[in-house]
Design a protein around this motif. Structure first.
Motif, PDB file in Angstrom:
ATOM      1  N   PRO A  74       0.801  -1.234   0.000  1.00  0.00           N
ATOM      2  CA  PRO A  74       0.000   0.000   0.000  1.00  0.00           C
ATOM      3  C   PRO A  74       0.825   1.271   0.000  1.00  0.00           C
ATOM      4  O   PRO A  74       0.507   2.223  -0.728  1.00  0.00           O
ATOM      5  N   VAL A  75       1.899   1.308   0.786  1.00  0.00           N
ATOM      6  CA  VAL A  75       2.714   2.531   0.853  1.00  0.00           C
ATOM      7  C   VAL A  75       3.420   2.783  -0.478  1.00  0.00           C
ATOM      8  O   VAL A  75       3.404   3.909  -1.011  1.00  0.00           O
ATOM      9  N   MET A  76       4.044   1.752  -1.041  1.00  0.00           N
ATOM     10  CA  MET A  76       4.733   1.922  -2.319  1.00  0.00           C
ATOM     11  C   MET A  76       3.754   2.245  -3.444  1.00  0.00           C
ATOM     12  O   MET A  76       4.061   3.057  -4.328  1.00  0.00           O
TER      13      MET A  76
ATOM     14  N   PHE B 163     -15.371   0.377  -4.848  1.00  0.00           N
ATOM     15  CA  PHE B 163     -15.760   1.041  -6.095  1.00  0.00           C
ATOM     16  C   PHE B 163     -15.852   2.550  -5.891  1.00  0.00           C
ATOM     17  O   PHE B 163     -15.370   3.343  -6.711  1.00  0.00           O
ATOM     18  N   ALA B 164     -16.479   2.960  -4.778  1.00  0.00           N
ATOM     19  CA  ALA B 164     -16.687   4.387  -4.533  1.00  0.00           C
ATOM     20  C   ALA B 164     -15.376   5.104  -4.252  1.00  0.00           C
ATOM     21  O   ALA B 164     -15.105   6.176  -4.811  1.00  0.00           O
ATOM     22  N   THR B 165     -14.534   4.529  -3.409  1.00  0.00           N
ATOM     23  CA  THR B 165     -13.285   5.208  -3.057  1.00  0.00           C
ATOM     24  C   THR B 165     -12.331   5.273  -4.250  1.00  0.00           C
ATOM     25  O   THR B 165     -11.642   6.277  -4.444  1.00  0.00           O
ATOM     26  N   CYS B 166     -12.285   4.215  -5.042  1.00  0.00           N
ATOM     27  CA  CYS B 166     -11.440   4.258  -6.248  1.00  0.00           C
ATOM     28  C   CYS B 166     -11.921   5.332  -7.224  1.00  0.00           C
ATOM     29  O   CYS B 166     -11.119   5.946  -7.936  1.00  0.00           O
ATOM     30  N   TRP B 167     -13.212   5.562  -7.266  1.00  0.00           N
ATOM     31  CA  TRP B 167     -13.760   6.587  -8.149  1.00  0.00           C
ATOM     32  C   TRP B 167     -13.432   7.994  -7.636  1.00  0.00           C
ATOM     33  O   TRP B 167     -13.050   8.880  -8.401  1.00  0.00           O
ATOM     34  N   PHE B 168     -13.578   8.206  -6.340  1.00  0.00           N
ATOM     35  CA  PHE B 168     -13.399   9.538  -5.781  1.00  0.00           C
ATOM     36  C   PHE B 168     -11.936  10.008  -5.822  1.00  0.00           C
ATOM     37  O   PHE B 168     -11.674  11.203  -5.952  1.00  0.00           O
ATOM     38  N   VAL B 169     -10.991   9.108  -5.694  1.00  0.00           N
ATOM     39  CA  VAL B 169      -9.581   9.510  -5.667  1.00  0.00           C
ATOM     40  C   VAL B 169      -8.948   9.469  -7.050  1.00  0.00           C
ATOM     41  O   VAL B 169      -7.742   9.693  -7.182  1.00  0.00           O
TER      42      VAL B 169
ATOM     43  N   TYR C 119      -4.751  -1.571  -0.492  1.00  0.00           N
ATOM     44  CA  TYR C 119      -4.424  -2.323  -1.705  1.00  0.00           C
ATOM     45  C   TYR C 119      -5.083  -1.728  -2.947  1.00  0.00           C
ATOM     46  O   TYR C 119      -4.700  -2.075  -4.067  1.00  0.00           O
ATOM     47  N   LYS C 120      -6.051  -0.864  -2.762  1.00  0.00           N
ATOM     48  CA  LYS C 120      -6.691  -0.228  -3.920  1.00  0.00           C
ATOM     49  C   LYS C 120      -5.718   0.656  -4.688  1.00  0.00           C
ATOM     50  O   LYS C 120      -5.901   0.894  -5.889  1.00  0.00           O
ATOM     51  N   TYR C 121      -4.675   1.146  -4.012  1.00  0.00           N
ATOM     52  CA  TYR C 121      -3.703   2.008  -4.692  1.00  0.00           C
ATOM     53  C   TYR C 121      -2.955   1.261  -5.790  1.00  0.00           C
ATOM     54  O   TYR C 121      -2.495   1.873  -6.752  1.00  0.00           O
ATOM     55  N   LEU C 122      -2.831  -0.053  -5.644  1.00  0.00           N
ATOM     56  CA  LEU C 122      -2.204  -0.838  -6.704  1.00  0.00           C
ATOM     57  C   LEU C 122      -3.053  -0.795  -7.969  1.00  0.00           C
ATOM     58  O   LEU C 122      -2.528  -0.621  -9.082  1.00  0.00           O
ATOM     59  N   GLY C 123      -4.370  -0.913  -7.814  1.00  0.00           N
ATOM     60  CA  GLY C 123      -5.247  -0.791  -8.977  1.00  0.00           C
ATOM     61  C   GLY C 123      -5.234   0.609  -9.558  1.00  0.00           C
ATOM     62  O   GLY C 123      -5.281   0.788 -10.789  1.00  0.00           O
ATOM     63  N   LEU C 124      -5.154   1.634  -8.713  1.00  0.00           N
ATOM     64  CA  LEU C 124      -5.089   3.010  -9.210  1.00  0.00           C
ATOM     65  C   LEU C 124      -3.809   3.260 -10.002  1.00  0.00           C
ATOM     66  O   LEU C 124      -3.808   4.033 -10.964  1.00  0.00           O
ATOM     67  N   VAL C 125      -2.725   2.613  -9.590  1.00  0.00           N
ATOM     68  CA  VAL C 125      -1.475   2.743 -10.351  1.00  0.00           C
ATOM     69  C   VAL C 125      -1.642   2.157 -11.749  1.00  0.00           C
ATOM     70  O   VAL C 125      -1.215   2.762 -12.754  1.00  0.00           O
ATOM     71  N   ILE C 126      -2.271   0.984 -11.845  1.00  0.00           N
ATOM     72  CA  ILE C 126      -2.507   0.367 -13.158  1.00  0.00           C
ATOM     73  C   ILE C 126      -3.408   1.254 -14.015  1.00  0.00           C
ATOM     74  O   ILE C 126      -3.163   1.444 -15.223  1.00  0.00           O
TER      75      ILE C 126
END
Length: 335
Positions: free
Chosen positions: A184-186, A322-328, A250-257
């Motif tokens: 998550p941090v990386m 789903f909501a948090t990935c959308w908002f950020v 762990y959602k940050y990994l999907g946001l990176v992709i």
């Protein structure tokens, strides 16, 4: 006249010799007096020497002293081992580097430097299990977050019981289902840098982008953790707060992709928005399913009878991804 002169001269010579003898005696007495004073002078400082020696011994015995702590923290043997590892091409050996980092971390805690800051030692001891990862774990965990549908085992491995009767679980490097904070941090740092790159390619970069994106991500994650923690409290199900930060991070990994595909496709083909939202559908679904399986194994089968239903809470936690990935998401300047 001669005899009288000679007598007079003899008398003068005797007087002159007596004068010289007196001068020599006085000078000898003067130098002897100085030598005696020099010999007595060290004795005047002798009472202060034990006090200075005691102060020096206290400084050497104090582990929190600056000089002593620095000498203890910098271990020449550890530095030589690091130099040999680099010179011998052992940087690729993850075991050697992990053992070296663990030794340096233990030495940092034992020398007293961590005790100088209130709460630092306790915080580091609490965070250490969440960073006990290796390359194999990181690869498998990333695959499990992005492709959770192909995995069947989700239960954590138990390592035994603690002194107070609580169950202890295996570390991340020994259990793929254990939560960690490294990914998550990386992933968060990488996502922030990719957002800055997106703003820069559009000619809209500003240094405030970095803290703004970071604050927005951490703010939504904190609200998410608070909501999930309240749900666990209503169900009377215990859960460590750091585990929730791991799972929701762990959602940050999907946001990176998502951001990487949006920037790359937008630069090559000009369809950055479409590429971002196409990958968003996959990564958000994968992270939601990952949270669904994790929460299903984290929440006990039997919960409070007056609290919310376990099934609805698990589905709610999964849908929140789903909501948090959308908002950020930062798609304003994608081509």
């Amino acid at each position: 006249g001669y005899s009288s002169g000679g007598y007079g001269g003899g008398g003068g010579g005797n007087a002159y010799s007596n004068f010289n003898n007196n001068n020599n005696n006085s000078s000898d007495n003067f130098f002897m007096g100085q030598q005696q004073q020099q010999q007595q002078q060290p004795n005047t400082f002798q009472p202060h020497q034990p006090q200075q020696q005691q102060q020096q011994q206290r400084q050497n015995s104090n582990p929190n002293a600056m000089n002593g702590g620095m000498n203890n923290f910098f271990n020449p043997a550890m530095a030589m081992a690091a130099a040999n590892a680099v010179a011998g091409g052992k940087m690729g050996d993850n075991t050697v580097m992990m053992n070296m980092a663990e030794s340096m971390g233990k030495q940092f805690l034992e020398t007293g430097w961590a005790k100088a800051v209130p709460g630092l030692e306790r915080t580091m001891l609490g965070l250490r299990p969440y960073f006990a990862v290796d390359n194999v774990y990181v690869k498998r965990k990333m695959m499990k977050v992005l492709f959770p549908f192909v995995f069947r085992e989700w239960a954590r491995q138990e390592a035994g019981a603690t002194a107070d009767g609580k169950v202890s679980y295996a570390l991340p490097q020994h259990d793929d289902n254990a939560p960690d904070l490294y990914i998550p941090v990386m992933s968060l740092l990488t996502y922030v840098l990719l957002c800055a790159l997106c703003y820069g390619t559009a000619g809209k970069f500003d240094p405030e982008v970095l803290p703004d994106v970071t604050t927005k991500c951490l703010g939504f994650q904190l609200l998410e953790v608070i909501a999930i923690r309240i749900g666990f409290y209503l169900m009377e199900a215990p859960v460590p707060i750091l585990d929730l930060f791991c799972y929701t991070g762990y959602k940050y990994l999907g946001l990176v992709i998502n951001m990487f595909s949006g920037i790359t496709v937008g630069h090559l083909l000009g369809y950055g928005h479409r590429a971002y939202y196409f990958t968003y559908l996959w990564t958000a679904t994968a992270v939601s399913y990952f949270i669904l399986k994790v929460m299903a194994n984290s929440i006990p089968r039997i919960t409070s009878a007056v609290g919310p239903k376990r099934q609805f809470m698990v589905l709610g936690f999964a849908a929140s991804q789903f909501a948090t990935c959308w908002f950020v998401s930062q798609t304003k300047f994608l081509e």
